[in-house]
Each structure stands twice: as C-alpha cells, then as structure tokens.
Design an enzyme around this catalytic site. Structure first.
Site, PDB file in Angstrom:
ATOM      1  CB  SER A 251       1.503   6.925   4.855  1.00 50.45           C
ATOM      2  OG  SER A 251       0.568   6.321   5.372  1.00 50.45           O
TER       3      SER A 251
ATOM      4  CD  GLN B 105      -2.729   1.188   2.487  1.00 54.21           C
ATOM      5  OE1 GLN B 105      -2.055   1.313   3.687  1.00 54.21           O
ATOM      6  NE2 GLN B 105      -4.032   1.064   2.647  1.00 54.21           N
ATOM      7  N   GLY B 106       0.695   2.047  -1.142  1.00 56.34           N
ATOM      8  CA  GLY B 106       1.311   3.351  -0.914  1.00 56.34           C
ATOM      9  C   GLY B 106       0.391   4.517  -0.680  1.00 56.34           C
TER      10      GLY B 106
ATOM     11  CD  GLU C 146      -5.492  -0.577   5.749  1.00 54.53           C
ATOM     12  OE1 GLU C 146      -5.435   0.315   5.083  1.00 54.53           O
ATOM     13  OE2 GLU C 146      -4.246  -0.586   6.262  1.00 54.53           O
TER      14      GLU C 146
HETATM   15  C1  LIG Z   1       2.888  -1.115  11.239  1.00 50.85           C
HETATM   16  C2  LIG Z   1       2.671  -0.048  10.478  1.00 50.85           C
HETATM   17  C3  LIG Z   1       2.235  -0.416   9.194  1.00 50.85           C
HETATM   18  C4  LIG Z   1       1.824   0.530   8.197  1.00 50.85           C
HETATM   19  N1  LIG Z   1       1.640   0.159   7.029  1.00 50.85           N
HETATM   20  C5  LIG Z   1       1.287   1.287   5.898  1.00 50.85           C
HETATM   21  C6  LIG Z   1       1.266   0.752   4.471  1.00 50.85           C
HETATM   22  O1  LIG Z   1       1.540  -0.313   4.146  1.00 50.85           O
HETATM   23  N2  LIG Z   1       1.110   1.905   3.743  1.00 50.85           N
HETATM   24  C7  LIG Z   1       0.863   3.080   4.283  1.00 50.85           C
HETATM   25  O2  LIG Z   1       0.501   3.897   3.377  1.00 50.85           O
HETATM   26  N3  LIG Z   1       0.671   3.744   5.396  1.00 50.85           N
HETATM   27  C8  LIG Z   1       1.251   2.579   6.213  1.00 50.85           C
HETATM   28  N4  LIG Z   1       1.272   2.814   7.754  1.00 50.85           N
HETATM   29  C9  LIG Z   1       1.264   4.394   8.103  1.00 50.85           C
HETATM   30  C10 LIG Z   1       0.290   4.698   8.836  1.00 50.85           C
HETATM   31  O3  LIG Z   1      -1.044   4.819   7.972  1.00 50.85           O
HETATM   32  C11 LIG Z   1       0.385   6.014   9.433  1.00 50.85           C
HETATM   33  O4  LIG Z   1       1.324   5.994  10.099  1.00 50.85           O
HETATM   34  C12 LIG Z   1      -0.832   6.544  10.254  1.00 50.85           C
HETATM   35  O5  LIG Z   1      -2.060   6.976   9.210  1.00 50.85           O
HETATM   36  C13 LIG Z   1      -0.473   7.774  10.966  1.00 50.85           C
HETATM   37  O6  LIG Z   1       0.217   8.801  10.549  1.00 50.85           O
HETATM   38  P1  LIG Z   1       1.571   9.385  10.806  1.00 50.85           P
HETATM   39  O7  LIG Z   1       2.433   8.507  11.296  1.00 50.85           O
HETATM   40  O8  LIG Z   1       1.906  10.449   9.927  1.00 50.85           O
HETATM   41  O9  LIG Z   1       1.194  10.404  12.238  1.00 50.85           O
HETATM   42  P2  LIG Z   1       0.662  11.663  12.289  1.00 50.85           P
HETATM   43  O10 LIG Z   1      -0.343  11.734  11.359  1.00 50.85           O
HETATM   44  O11 LIG Z   1       1.720  12.804  12.029  1.00 50.85           O
HETATM   45  O12 LIG Z   1      -0.026  11.918  13.692  1.00 50.85           O
HETATM   46  C14 LIG Z   1       0.870  12.088  14.697  1.00 50.85           C
HETATM   47  C15 LIG Z   1      -0.155  11.866  16.149  1.00 50.85           C
HETATM   48  O13 LIG Z   1      -1.203  13.210  15.795  1.00 50.85           O
HETATM   49  C16 LIG Z   1      -2.520  12.545  16.080  1.00 50.85           C
HETATM   50  N5  LIG Z   1      -3.348  13.448  15.351  1.00 50.85           N
HETATM   51  C17 LIG Z   1      -3.339  13.601  13.976  1.00 50.85           C
HETATM   52  N6  LIG Z   1      -4.374  14.144  13.319  1.00 50.85           N
HETATM   53  C18 LIG Z   1      -5.339  14.211  14.444  1.00 50.85           C
HETATM   54  C19 LIG Z   1      -6.418  14.562  14.579  1.00 50.85           C
HETATM   55  N7  LIG Z   1      -7.039  15.245  13.680  1.00 50.85           N
HETATM   56  N8  LIG Z   1      -7.296  14.575  15.747  1.00 50.85           N
HETATM   57  C20 LIG Z   1      -6.630  14.183  16.615  1.00 50.85           C
HETATM   58  N9  LIG Z   1      -5.401  13.405  16.723  1.00 50.85           N
HETATM   59  C21 LIG Z   1      -4.578  13.556  15.626  1.00 50.85           C
HETATM   60  C22 LIG Z   1      -2.351  11.152  15.563  1.00 50.85           C
HETATM   61  O14 LIG Z   1      -3.253  10.320  16.069  1.00 50.85           O
HETATM   62  C23 LIG Z   1      -0.932  10.807  16.247  1.00 50.85           C
HETATM   63  O15 LIG Z   1      -1.083  10.274  17.710  1.00 50.85           O
HETATM   64  C24 LIG Z   1       1.571   2.260   8.613  1.00 50.85           C
HETATM   65  C25 LIG Z   1       1.847   2.334   9.839  1.00 50.85           C
HETATM   66  C26 LIG Z   1       2.243   1.558  10.904  1.00 50.85           C
HETATM   67  C27 LIG Z   1       2.670   1.706  12.262  1.00 50.85           C
END
Ligand SMILES: Cc1cc2nc3c(=O)[nH]c(=O)nc-3n(C[C@H](O)[C@H](O)[C@H](O)COP(=O)(O)OP(=O)(O)OC[C@H]3O[C@@H](n4cnc5c(N)ncnc54)[C@H](O)[C@@H]3O)c2cc1C
Length: 392
Positions: free
Chosen positions: A131, A128-129, A246
């Site tokens: 993020s 999945q691409g 998902e």
């Molecule tokens: C094990 C694992 C596998 C993954 N696999 C994939 C994958 O295959 N493909 C892919 O595309 N992505 C993948 N991801 C990415 C995942 O979808 C993102 O990490 C996730 O959506 C959070 O984004 P971020 O890490 O940028 O955190 P951020 O969005 O920067 O969030 C940081 C913190 O701020 C909080 N926050 C942000 N916005 C809000 C809001 N509006 N209200 C309240 N709180 C908020 C969040 O809850 C979090 O605690 C994976 C992540 C993990 C951990």
C-alpha cells in the site's frame, strides 16, 4: 473432501497435543504490547522451538524445509494449536503466511534456498510493502519507482500501513518499473533488504494505543536484480499469488480463535444473564454466531484443501476473508454490549477482563480493511466467483 480424521491424524493429534501442553506454558506469557524488540524475540523464539520440534512449515513441501504433511494433519495441527492457546504467529505472519508461500510458488532456486530456511527457523522477519498513500484498494496505481542501474534496482517512494516493518529484516515490495505501461503491466515484485541506508521506517500509533504499522520511506534504496521475484513488469500477477495466500489460507488460525471467543462470550453471557435481561435474544445471537464460526471453519477447510491441490488458494479466499472479518466484529461487539458500562473504564472490572474485551473490539475494527476492504472482497466475489460483469 473427507472431513473424518484417520488413525494417523489422531496419532499426530496426540503428538502435537503432548508437545504443546509442555511447551506453551514453558514459553511464558507474551511481553508488553509496546515492547517491540521483546515481541520480536518472543515470536521468533517460539517459531524456533516449533522448527526444532519439527512443527514448522507443515504445509510447505519437504524440498523447501517443510514437512509436506497431508491436509488432514495440517487441520488437526491448527485445531490443537488453538486449543492449547499457543502463541500468535505475530512478527512471523508475513514470512510464513504469504512471502514464503509466494517464493515457493514464484521464487528462483537461489531465493528459496536463502530465505525459506530462515523464515522457518524464525531467523528473519518480513513485512509487506504494497500500500501507498494514494494506492490502497486501487493497488495497481502505486507510484514507488524502481529504476534499473546495472545489476540493481534503485528504489524511491513511500509505502504505508506496513505492519511490523519496524522489526522486519525483509520486505515483499511492489514497485513501478515501467511508468508508461498500463498500470497493471508496469509493476514488479522485489525482495527489499530493510537494513540499508535508503530505508526509513516510522511507526504510527493506532486507536488501540499500539504501534503495529509503519510508514516506510525509500530514498534510492538498492535491490539486486537477483532479488526480483518473477519477471520485470510481471509483478501484478505475482502480487495476486501473494494476496490469494494472504486472504485464503493465512487466516485459518484466526478463525479458530473466533471459536474460542464465542465460547468466552457464552461464559460472559451466563455471568451477566441475571442483570442484563433479554437472555433469550442473547442466547439466539450466540447460537447463531457459533453456527457461523463452524460454517466458516468448514469453508476454510475447503479452501486449504483446494490450495494444496492447486498450489495456491482459489478466489474463494475472498469469501473467507470477508466472513471472518465481519464475524469477528459481531463477536467483539456483542462482548462489549454484554459487559455494559464496565467497558467505559480502562481497568478490569467485576472479574470480566474488560480491558481485553475492549481491546479485542478496537482491534476487530481493522479486520474489514486489512488485506483488502470488505467492499473490495465483495467486488472480487461478484466477478471471480460468481462470474458477474465488472461494474462501471
Ligand atoms: C491492520 C492493517 C494492516 C495492514 N497491513 C498492511 C501491510 O502490512 N502492508 C500493506 O501494504 N498494506 C497494509 N494495510 C493496508 C490495507 O491493505 C489498505 O488499508 C486497504 O487495502 C484499503 O486501502 P486504503 O486504506 O487506502 O483505503 P481506500 O482504498 O482509500 O478505500 C476507502 C474506502 O473506499 C472503498 N472503496 C475503494 N475502492 C472501492 C471500489 N472499487 N468499490 C467499492 N468500494 C471501494 C473502500 O472499501 C473503503 O471503504 C493494512 C491495513 C490495516 C487496516
């Protein structure tokens, strides 16, 4: 819904149980965690066996190579699968759990005809691409750019956290096709061929010492227009279909493994009971966890049934994903607590398989982030299930 199983369901249970009892030991133990080519071969080999035995795509319509089984038998299958300790879906997760279902719901006939049989037979692996470094929770702010040139899109940008991208053949990719439109309206869902010159994949090491996910760099990578799913600039709607699969039904198998973990916790508590004290408190906590897993399984059954009726899971999936991930962490944490100081070492100690307990705990930390963080699920539950207004 009717939770009782029918005579046909029980006949199916006997069939799948007999097959799993023979085939699971024959497939052998999984390869070492850091040997990704071997892991790919192990997971896809297992999927191939499931397909040959008629146990692939049980929920998928027969027209797309699935079995189109009634919901009761799908649930029986999940229960028997967990009972047998059958191999984890592994590298097939994205293809089977959300890319394939998205193609069934939104893909063209040609896309379905090409990709779905390959996914079911374990011949192609998807990642999945979605993020990006600046687009996680706020996914719609993604910046990877796709410019149309003739019959192709030319794609440049960066993806991150792309699980198992280093062993993937195809990627469900979100790109920006209209930078001037409001952010949710300029996105398109593409199928990217990972084996081409403009795609560079760099695995990243995580806290558990493994390399599950990757950065993916796209430098003028090519995607035929025929590999676009849905209309140009309609990718946000298609992405939400993917995310519902998902979050809603993809974790059904994992929830049953939580059941097995609670039983292991009970065995651990019995073995440590004499030494750790506070046995009554531990008993109460384990009882509560057991009841919570059972309640979550019922909610999952409801969501799977609903998905069958509506063609895709409802927003209820956010509630399941939230509870599954937090419950998994509670279970893993209690296991570490009960194991006590033996968890500080890296080997197995005292016959407790502490290395596995510590690994499960470290692994559980990611579940409240992957597939949308708990905060985001709470926002979705408030708005889409409870109908509350958006916060500022
Ligand atoms: C094990 C694992 C596998 C993954 N696999 C994939 C994958 O295959 N493909 C892919 O595309 N992505 C993948 N991801 C990415 C995942 O979808 C993102 O990490 C996730 O959506 C959070 O984004 P971020 O890490 O940028 O955190 P951020 O969005 O920067 O969030 C940081 C913190 O701020 C909080 N926050 C942000 N916005 C809000 C809001 N509006 N209200 C309240 N709180 C908020 C969040 O809850 C979090 O605690 C994976 C992540 C993990 C951990």
């Amino acid at each position: 819904m009717d939770l009782r199983t029918s005579r046909e369901d029980e006949a199916f249970r006997a069939e799948i149980r007999a097959w799993l009892e023979k085939e699971v030991p024959a497939h052998g133990p999984p390869p070492p965690a850091d040997d990704w080519p071997a892991r790919r071969a192990y997971d896809t080999g297992w999927q191939h066996k499931l397909h040959d035995a008629g146990f692939a795509g049980l929920a998928w319509p027969a027209a797309f190579g699935g079995r189109g089984l009634p919901i009761g038998q799908q649930l029986v299958y999940l229960e028997e699968y967990a009972r047998a300790g059958a191999p984890y879906v592994g590298v097939n997760f994205v293809g089977l759990m959300h890319a394939g279902p998205t193609l069934i719901a939104e893909g063209s006939d040609a896309q379905r005809a090409f990709h779905l049989p390959r996914i079911l037979r374990g011949e192609s692996v998807w990642c999945q691409g979605f993020s990006e470094p600046q687009a996680g929770s706020d996914l719609a702010s993604l910046r990877t750019r796709a410019v149309r040139r003739g019959d192709e899109y030319v794609v440049t940008g960066q993806k991150i956290w792309s699980t198992r991208a280093h062993v993937a053949d195809w990627c469900e990719l979100l790109v920006r096709t209209d930078p001037d439109a409001p952010k949710h309206r300029g996105i398109t869902w593409l199928v990217l061929d990972m084996h081409q010159p403009g795609v560079t994949v760099r695995p990243m090491r995580t806290i558990d010492g493994e390399r599950h996910f990757c950065e993916v760099f796209l430098d003028e990578a090519r995607v035929p227009v025929a590999s676009r799913v849905g209309a140009e600039n309609d990718g946000w709607r298609v992405a939400n279909v993917t995310l519902r699969f998902e979050r809603g039904t993809a974790f059904a198998q994992h929830i049953l493994t939580l059941r097995a973990q609670v039983l292991r916790l009970a065995a651990l508590a019995r073995s440590r009971g004499q030494r750790s004290g506070g046995a009554g408190d531990v008993r109460r906590r384990i009882g509560r966890l057991h009841a919570s897993v059972e309640a979550l399984w019922r909610l999952t059954q409801m969501c799977v049934t609903e998905a069958e009726r509506l063609g895709a899971p409802s927003p209820l999936g956010s509630a399941i994903k939230l509870r599954y991930s937090e419950l998994g962490q509670e279970i893993a944490e209690l296991a570490v607590r009960l194991s006590g100081r033996s968890c500080v070492g890296s080997g197995d100690f005292d016959g407790l398989r502490t290395a596995e307990i510590v690994h499960d705990w470290l692994w559980s930390l990611q579940t409240t982030i992957a597939a949308g963080t708990s905060q985001i699920q709470r926002n979705l539950i408030a708005q889409r299930i409870l109908g509350m207004p958006k916060g500022r």
